[in-house]
Write a protein that holds these residues in place. Sequence first.
Motif, PDB file in Angstrom:
ATOM      1  N   PHE A   9       0.849  -1.197   0.000  1.00 41.59           N
ATOM      2  CA  PHE A   9       0.000   0.000   0.000  1.00 41.59           C
ATOM      3  C   PHE A   9       0.882   1.244   0.000  1.00 41.59           C
ATOM      4  O   PHE A   9       1.992   1.219   0.534  1.00 41.59           O
ATOM      5  N   THR A  10       0.353   2.355  -0.556  1.00 43.03           N
ATOM      6  CA  THR A  10       1.003   3.637  -0.292  1.00 43.03           C
ATOM      7  C   THR A  10       0.730   3.943   1.182  1.00 43.03           C
ATOM      8  O   THR A  10      -0.261   3.462   1.741  1.00 43.03           O
ATOM      9  N   PRO A  11       1.589   4.735   1.860  1.00 44.18           N
ATOM     10  CA  PRO A  11       1.397   4.981   3.297  1.00 44.18           C
ATOM     11  C   PRO A  11       0.014   5.551   3.625  1.00 44.18           C
ATOM     12  O   PRO A  11      -0.507   5.296   4.710  1.00 44.18           O
ATOM     13  N   ASP A  12      -0.579   6.301   2.715  1.00 41.52           N
ATOM     14  CA  ASP A  12      -1.926   6.838   2.977  1.00 41.52           C
ATOM     15  C   ASP A  12      -3.022   5.825   2.650  1.00 41.52           C
ATOM     16  O   ASP A  12      -4.209   6.125   2.792  1.00 41.52           O
ATOM     17  N   GLU A  13      -2.609   4.648   2.208  1.00 42.22           N
ATOM     18  CA  GLU A  13      -3.544   3.551   1.863  1.00 42.22           C
ATOM     19  C   GLU A  13      -4.539   3.934   0.775  1.00 42.22           C
ATOM     20  O   GLU A  13      -5.608   3.344   0.670  1.00 42.22           O
ATOM     21  N   LYS A  14      -4.192   4.923  -0.050  1.00 37.91           N
ATOM     22  CA  LYS A  14      -5.069   5.275  -1.159  1.00 37.91           C
ATOM     23  C   LYS A  14      -4.875   4.295  -2.314  1.00 37.91           C
ATOM     24  O   LYS A  14      -5.806   3.988  -3.044  1.00 37.91           O
ATOM     25  N   TYR A  15      -3.630   3.868  -2.468  1.00 39.57           N
ATOM     26  CA  TYR A  15      -3.322   2.982  -3.589  1.00 39.57           C
ATOM     27  C   TYR A  15      -2.629   1.718  -3.111  1.00 39.57           C
ATOM     28  O   TYR A  15      -1.958   1.719  -2.077  1.00 39.57           O
ATOM     29  N   LEU A  16      -2.813   0.678  -3.883  1.00 42.42           N
ATOM     30  CA  LEU A  16      -2.129  -0.579  -3.632  1.00 42.42           C
ATOM     31  C   LEU A  16      -1.399  -0.939  -4.925  1.00 42.42           C
ATOM     32  O   LEU A  16      -1.990  -0.937  -5.997  1.00 42.42           O
ATOM     33  N   LEU A  17      -0.107  -1.219  -4.812  1.00 35.60           N
ATOM     34  CA  LEU A  17       0.659  -1.606  -5.990  1.00 35.60           C
ATOM     35  C   LEU A  17       0.888  -3.106  -5.970  1.00 35.60           C
ATOM     36  O   LEU A  17       1.292  -3.652  -4.939  1.00 35.60           O
ATOM     37  N   VAL A  18       0.649  -3.763  -7.087  1.00 37.77           N
ATOM     38  CA  VAL A  18       0.855  -5.209  -7.150  1.00 37.77           C
ATOM     39  C   VAL A  18       1.818  -5.514  -8.297  1.00 37.77           C
ATOM     40  O   VAL A  18       1.797  -4.847  -9.329  1.00 37.77           O
ATOM     41  N   THR A  19       2.669  -6.536  -8.079  1.00 39.42           N
ATOM     42  CA  THR A  19       3.650  -6.882  -9.109  1.00 39.42           C
ATOM     43  C   THR A  19       3.103  -7.988 -10.005  1.00 39.42           C
ATOM     44  O   THR A  19       2.528  -8.969  -9.524  1.00 39.42           O
ATOM     45  N   ASN A  20       3.254  -7.826 -11.326  1.00 36.56           N
ATOM     46  CA  ASN A  20       2.829  -8.846 -12.279  1.00 36.56           C
ATOM     47  C   ASN A  20       4.078  -9.449 -12.914  1.00 36.56           C
ATOM     48  O   ASN A  20       4.680  -8.847 -13.799  1.00 36.56           O
ATOM     49  N   GLY A  21       4.467 -10.652 -12.419  1.00 34.80           N
ATOM     50  CA  GLY A  21       5.747 -11.239 -12.800  1.00 34.80           C
ATOM     51  C   GLY A  21       5.908 -11.491 -14.283  1.00 34.80           C
ATOM     52  O   GLY A  21       6.898 -11.083 -14.887  1.00 34.80           O
ATOM     53  N   VAL A  22       4.928 -12.121 -14.920  1.00 36.46           N
ATOM     54  CA  VAL A  22       5.108 -12.549 -16.303  1.00 36.46           C
ATOM     55  C   VAL A  22       4.940 -11.384 -17.281  1.00 36.46           C
ATOM     56  O   VAL A  22       5.617 -11.307 -18.295  1.00 36.46           O
ATOM     57  N   SER A  23       4.041 -10.463 -16.971  1.00 37.89           N
ATOM     58  CA  SER A  23       3.848  -9.350 -17.905  1.00 37.89           C
ATOM     59  C   SER A  23       4.788  -8.187 -17.607  1.00 37.89           C
ATOM     60  O   SER A  23       4.709  -7.141 -18.255  1.00 37.89           O
ATOM     61  N   ASN A  24       5.694  -8.375 -16.630  1.00 36.20           N
ATOM     62  CA  ASN A  24       6.741  -7.379 -16.347  1.00 36.20           C
ATOM     63  C   ASN A  24       6.185  -5.993 -16.025  1.00 36.20           C
ATOM     64  O   ASN A  24       6.684  -4.986 -16.516  1.00 36.20           O
ATOM     65  N   ASP A  25       5.128  -5.942 -15.254  1.00 35.32           N
ATOM     66  CA  ASP A  25       4.620  -4.626 -14.886  1.00 35.32           C
ATOM     67  C   ASP A  25       4.003  -4.634 -13.484  1.00 35.32           C
ATOM     68  O   ASP A  25       3.908  -5.667 -12.834  1.00 35.32           O
TER      69      ASP A  25
END
Lengths: 282, 334, 273
Positions: free
Chosen positions: B289-305
């Motif tokens: 999460f971003t510290p303000d919990e507004k966004y969550l970032l997730v890693t996509n291994g195969v599509s490299n993004d």
Amino acid sequence: MSTTFVTHEHRKLGFGNYVTCLNGILWREALRFLHQRERFVSALVRPLVWLFIFAAGFRQVLGISIIPPYETYILYEVYIAPGLIAMIQLFNGMQSSLSMVYDREMGNMRTLLVSPLPRWFLLVCKLLAGTVVSLLQVYAFLLIAWFWDIAPPLIGYLTVLPALVLSGLMLGSLGMLISSRIKQLENFAGVMNFVIFPMFFASSALYPLWRVQEGSPMLYYLCLFNPFTHVVELIRFALYDKVNWVSLAVVAGCTAVFTIGAIIAYDPGRGLARRAPAGGET
Amino acid sequence: MQAAMMMNRSKMLCRVWLCGAAIWLATAAPASAFLAYVSNEKSNTVSVIDTDSWTVTATIKVGQRPRGIELTRDGKSVLVAVGDDDTIQIIDVASQKVVDSLPSGPDPELFTQDATGKILYVANENDNTVTVIDLEKRVRMGDVQVGVEPEGMAISPDGKILINTSETTNMAHFIDTATREIVANVLVDARPRFAEFKRDGSELWVSSEIGGTVSVIDPAKRVVTDKIEFNIPGLRREAIQPVGIGMTRDAKTAFIALGPANRIAIVDAATHKVIKYLLVGQRVWHMAFTPDEKYLLVTNGVSNDVSVIDVTAQKVIKTIQVGELPWGVAMARP
Amino acid sequence: MTTIDTSRPEQIARDAPEPTSVPAVTLALSVAGISHCYGRRRALSDVSFGVAPASFTALVGLNGAGKSTLIALITRLFGIQAGRISVFGHDISDTPGDALRLLGVVFQPRTLDLDLSVMQNLLYHAALQGIARREARLRGDEVIARIGLADRVNSRVRDLSGGQMRRLEIARALLHRPRLLLLDEATVGLDVQARADILAHVRTLVAERGIGVLWATHLFDEIAESDDLVVLHGGHVLAQGSVTQILGETGAPNFDTAFRSMTEAADRRGRPS
């Protein structure tokens, strides 16, 4: 014989008269729209069938590539939503043209054309009225689609409006141009076969163009030069608060060409004059 | 009356049209400004993403096979486990450079810090051990023998219990942080990958990649009380492989990465019911999460993004290209 | 052509000669040398006649005589191929707006919106004429009262009788206060009583409001002694003038016989090109 004449105000028709006329035509089209609930329902059911049934079966088609205007992976139903919006407008444009033929047979068109206002203005009013009706259909569809989790950014609902007006005018004027060539109501089936279906299927409405290109380069070029593709892309981008300038130019250009064509076709000295009035009676 | 209404309506329509046209042609962007550090397992780099512009602003060269990645409690450094170099590297947030490394066991994968940020617990995948490291002195304090292929690491909010999951033994090991002894083992479904405590310590969630479930464990009784299952229309069950878990601070919502299902499941953390699935890139793995919990970032291994999820709207808003095989992500303030 | 200021109708009233003679002043409708072809087929050949203001002119002809084509040309539905048509001196091709404003039309097919109310139909027509909504409503109330539909203002047109619909169409055609009224087979499909009502109503308009009327029909019993006639057959004008004039020229006892002898003679001659 008593001759009490009615005084006739013989001023030139001014801007106010034009506005009155436009409002009147919009108002009548809206009233007719309200009275034709089946037309509204069928205009909605058609894209929803595609969305709920067709798209459900093709869910895995996309989600492996990010194409503009999208900024992330999308489900197939999200992809085809703009195509279905364009389809609503395509059908509406053709149906307006059908109603022109119908009107011409039934005589309603005559009451429009004997208005003292210039004919080009009357036809543009008619086009605008048809577009407004298509807007109602599109927003109803977008509302239902929202519940189906096809939710473009909120701002997109506003930014898509000018795109919809333009595309509605383009498809309406195309319909009007075609209607000037149709003599009878039954020929609408021909319009379906030779205009609606080819335009819809040979476009980016159902598949992104890069996919089409993989399948058949020839079909790709067909899609690329199909103005309907640009209607779809214009709507797609506008729905995500973006502008596809190429599509904007193509749609604006086609709108101008089709509208001028329709005005010429409905000019009394040209298009209709060569034909016998409907019903065959002279 | 109708006439007046019609007039107003057409005027309004006109205004809305103009407004829409204006906004359509003049686009704006939101602002938040944090830095996300993404470990790229295959390209041996860490990509730094600015959460303001959502672009990669730097790529930091690190050791071989970077996977587990976390910000230190003081916010000054990012730790990244570089498995093939058998160490944990320290990236200085200010200079965005690798400045030092920590002595872990062979092939470190995931790690966790205690509440004070003084002690680091590292799961060494090849060694069946958990290494305990003093973060201040940067020395190894000792090892704990655990199951085969240890991976998931979590520490209880009170700091007393350390959880380690072992992929092959299919267990969550409860380790007393004072004695560094295993005090309990809870059997979960096949190949447990990740462990996460609820903020209040009332529940421990463990994801099982092969089992396709998330086990909810009562940390006091040390038994599985519930199992979250996933069902996505049109997808085979084998394609659904839960890995990373993210829970909001209020413990109301959990996000679970479902690997090759290319979906993030949003789960009501109270009822353990899946609310919805979000489509992201291919083989979605870990998240932050971003510290303000507004966004969550997730890693996509195969599509490299990396996909960005708007937490309140529960929508994927963007996907950003990073290095090859992105694995983990940590969030820092610049 | 002599033109007069049509905004001063009293001038026409003063100068208008007896309706039976061809007026020297501006005609309500002037059709001059009109020919029209559909492809190779000739529908109208050199048709010329005039309608005086405040007169009732019947355009008589069988189905297929060219009446509808003529109406379509006068209402500018088709472009004119040869000849000229003007309404109170305004050429329909050159200044269509001015001409159409002075013209009210009742088409042969029903042109009302069946699902809309009586008032809504009138308001739509008023809008097409550029009449502002408030004024349109006043005029609407007035004409509705005159045709005896005051209690049906908000009824759907679909629920009206055929005669009521026709009267509404006539009222609608008069809403913008035209000075020439064109009616194409206005009584088709109506019962005897309704036909008589419509005809009487239109004749009253001529008498009381000084409107010039062109009444296209194939029903001879609608013709009165005092009417002007234009007999159209096979696209040609066979005769024109008052009923008495025509009977005098043909020597026939009634119009029915006169018409038959004229048309048979014309058919015998074949179609002159």
